[in-house]
Design an enzyme around this catalytic site. Structure first.
Site, PDB file in Angstrom:
ATOM      1  N   HIS A   4      20.235  41.258   1.912  1.00  9.70           N
ATOM      2  CA  HIS A   4      20.792  42.450   1.251  1.00  9.70           C
ATOM      3  C   HIS A   4      20.290  43.774   1.805  1.00  9.70           C
ATOM      4  O   HIS A   4      20.706  44.825   1.311  1.00  9.70           O
ATOM      5  CB  HIS A   4      20.555  42.361  -0.265  1.00  9.70           C
ATOM      6  CG  HIS A   4      19.110  42.387  -0.681  1.00  9.70           C
ATOM      7  ND1 HIS A   4      18.704  42.754  -1.936  1.00  9.70           N
ATOM      8  CD2 HIS A   4      17.964  42.073  -0.011  1.00  9.70           C
ATOM      9  CE1 HIS A   4      17.400  42.669  -2.038  1.00  9.70           C
ATOM     10  NE2 HIS A   4      16.922  42.265  -0.873  1.00  9.70           N
ATOM     11  N   HIS A   5      19.401  43.750   2.802  1.00 12.18           N
ATOM     12  CA  HIS A   5      18.974  45.011   3.424  1.00 12.18           C
ATOM     13  C   HIS A   5      19.804  45.363   4.657  1.00 12.18           C
ATOM     14  O   HIS A   5      19.640  46.445   5.222  1.00 12.18           O
ATOM     15  CB  HIS A   5      17.501  44.945   3.826  1.00 12.18           C
ATOM     16  CG  HIS A   5      16.574  44.745   2.682  1.00 12.18           C
ATOM     17  ND1 HIS A   5      16.584  45.557   1.567  1.00 12.18           N
ATOM     18  CD2 HIS A   5      15.612  43.807   2.450  1.00 12.18           C
ATOM     19  CE1 HIS A   5      15.669  45.140   0.715  1.00 12.18           C
ATOM     20  NE2 HIS A   5      15.073  44.074   1.225  1.00 12.18           N
ATOM     21  N   CYS A   6      20.675  44.465   5.082  1.00 11.14           N
ATOM     22  CA  CYS A   6      21.458  44.718   6.291  1.00 11.14           C
ATOM     23  C   CYS A   6      22.818  45.293   5.928  1.00 11.14           C
ATOM     24  O   CYS A   6      23.512  44.767   5.053  1.00 11.14           O
ATOM     25  CB  CYS A   6      21.638  43.419   7.086  1.00 11.14           C
ATOM     26  SG  CYS A   6      22.404  43.698   8.704  1.00 11.14           S
ATOM     27  N   GLN A  34      15.413  46.663  -3.746  1.00 13.97           N
ATOM     28  CA  GLN A  34      16.741  47.280  -3.794  1.00 13.97           C
ATOM     29  C   GLN A  34      17.627  46.733  -2.669  1.00 13.97           C
ATOM     30  O   GLN A  34      17.193  46.612  -1.525  1.00 13.97           O
ATOM     31  CB  GLN A  34      16.591  48.796  -3.639  1.00 13.97           C
ATOM     32  CG  GLN A  34      17.896  49.555  -3.579  1.00 13.97           C
ATOM     33  CD  GLN A  34      17.738  50.936  -2.945  1.00 13.97           C
ATOM     34  OE1 GLN A  34      16.615  51.394  -2.693  1.00 13.97           O
ATOM     35  NE2 GLN A  34      18.841  51.593  -2.664  1.00 13.97           N
ATOM     36  N   ASN A  84      19.834  47.702  -0.429  1.00 13.48           N
ATOM     37  CA  ASN A  84      20.422  48.905   0.165  1.00 13.48           C
ATOM     38  C   ASN A  84      21.489  48.624   1.220  1.00 13.48           C
ATOM     39  O   ASN A  84      22.328  49.483   1.503  1.00 13.48           O
ATOM     40  CB  ASN A  84      19.330  49.791   0.769  1.00 13.48           C
ATOM     41  CG  ASN A  84      18.526  49.100   1.851  1.00 13.48           C
ATOM     42  OD1 ASN A  84      18.213  47.909   1.754  1.00 13.48           O
ATOM     43  ND2 ASN A  84      18.176  49.837   2.890  1.00 13.48           N
TER      44      ASN A  84
END
Length: 356
Positions: free
Chosen positions: A142-144, A184, A186
């Site tokens: 979920h950070h990519c 988070q 992001n």
């Protein structure tokens, strides 16, 4: 016209909608031990589920590697070309010695496992719509975002799964992301910043990586947690906000990013949730989606302790024992209970929760 892909072809109907491949696991000369992430946890989850006789190799869906053409549905060519530089991959995976390896080794030993997990997420998205639920025992990067990786996330599998569904599956035009990893999310937030078709709920430790203020603007329901948040407060917030999110926006698919780095003692998460609390959290999310007959895709995402794999397996076994996972094609039934009764039952569960 969407490109031809193998990720949506010939998905077996007789299998559990649980997606995995032995290629998920990252092992190369011990380098994977230089990051706190347990880079073999996915295989351990599967082994625990086999020991409990829930699954066998021929009853799960074998993940396929996402091709460049698949990845280009979301990623820029420029970003994919950057991954041909080992120092870029070293930065994204937070394993500095990777920078000194020939890129062909990095592609095979680091990026291929991540591309296979990404293919697994895309496949599981289609399975969730077809069967009512699906679990990719991996993914949740979920950070990519489309043009930038980080935090051990090299491919935007959440964005890809949703875009594939929007482009290829009639009747799927609205998605809700419920991101309950300690960090988070992001990456998907940046990708869906101005997309009214996607509703994002994100609950995370407000003090840790990535602290992406720009990406926070995409969150429709933000739950910022304090250091050391424990079960009772956490589960009440998850229950309230998951119900609120699904009442506020009616999606055709829920993508549930079920990170276990909320576990007490996790070196990066900074929260204090018990193993039982994680199992209950997953139950709350599945009950909310299944009771509304909304297909749900679960991804395992972050989790940085050796005991994480056992907890993920225990959670899946719990969901199965409660009838929230089934092999039947008409997979959106959860019994005859009304929504009100489910909420009352959940509230009772919270009051009876034993914190250990």
């Amino acid at each position: 016209m969407p490109h031809r892909t193998e990720l949506y072809e010939d998905l077996p109907s007789g299998c559990w909608p649980i997606v995995y491949s032995p290629d998920y696991n990252i092992t190369f000369m011990g380098l994977e031990k230089l990051h706190p992430f347990d880079a073999g946890k996915w295989g351990k989850v599967i082994n625990f589920l086999k020991e409990e006789k829930l699954i066998a190799d021929d009853l799960i869906v074998q993940a396929r590697e996402a091709t460049d053409e698949d990845l280009l549905v979301v990623h820029t060519r420029r970003y994919l070309n950057k991954l041909k530089w080992s120092f870029v991959v070293a930065t994204i995976t937070e394993i500095p010695p990777v920078a000194f390896l020939p890129n062909f080794v990095v592609q095979r030993k680091v990026l291929k496992p991540l591309r296979t997990q990404t293919g697994g997420t895309i496949m599981a998205g289609k399975l969730a719509v077809d069967r009512g639920w699906a679990i990719n025992v991996g993914g949740g990067f979920h950070h990519c975002s489309s043009d930038k990786g980080g935090g051990f996330c090299a491919y935007a599998d959440i964005t890809l799964a949703i875009k594939f569904l929007f482009e290829r599956v009639p009747g799927v035009s609205r998605a809700t992301i419920i991101d309950l990893d300690a960090h988070q999310g992001n990456g998907h937030e940046r990708d869906f910043m101005d997309d009214p078709r996607v509703y994002i709920m994100d609950a995370y430790n407000r003090y840790i990586y990535p602290g992406d203020g720009f990406a926070k603007r995409a969150i429709k329901r933000r739950v910022e947690l304090e250091w050391g948040t424990e079960d009772t407060e956490y589960l009440q917030k998850v229950h309230t906000h998951v119900e609120g999110a699904l009442n506020e926006f009616k999606p055709d698919i829920v993508v549930y990013n079920a990170g276990t780095d909320i576990l007490d003692g996790d070196p990066l998460g900074g929260l204090a949730i018990s193993p039982q609390g994680i199992v209950k959290r997953d139950e709350v999310v599945f009950r909310a989606a299944r009771s509304r007959r909304i297909p749900i895709l679960m991804l395992t995402s972050g989790g940085y302790q050796k005991r994480t794999a056992r907890i993920i397996a225990d959670s899946i076994l719990n969901l199965h024992s409660l009838g929230l996972l089934d092999k039947e094609r008409a997979a959106c039934r959860v019994g005859s209970s009304s929504m009100d009764q489910m909420i009352r039952d959940s509230a009772k569960d919270f009051s009876n929760l034993s914190l250990q």
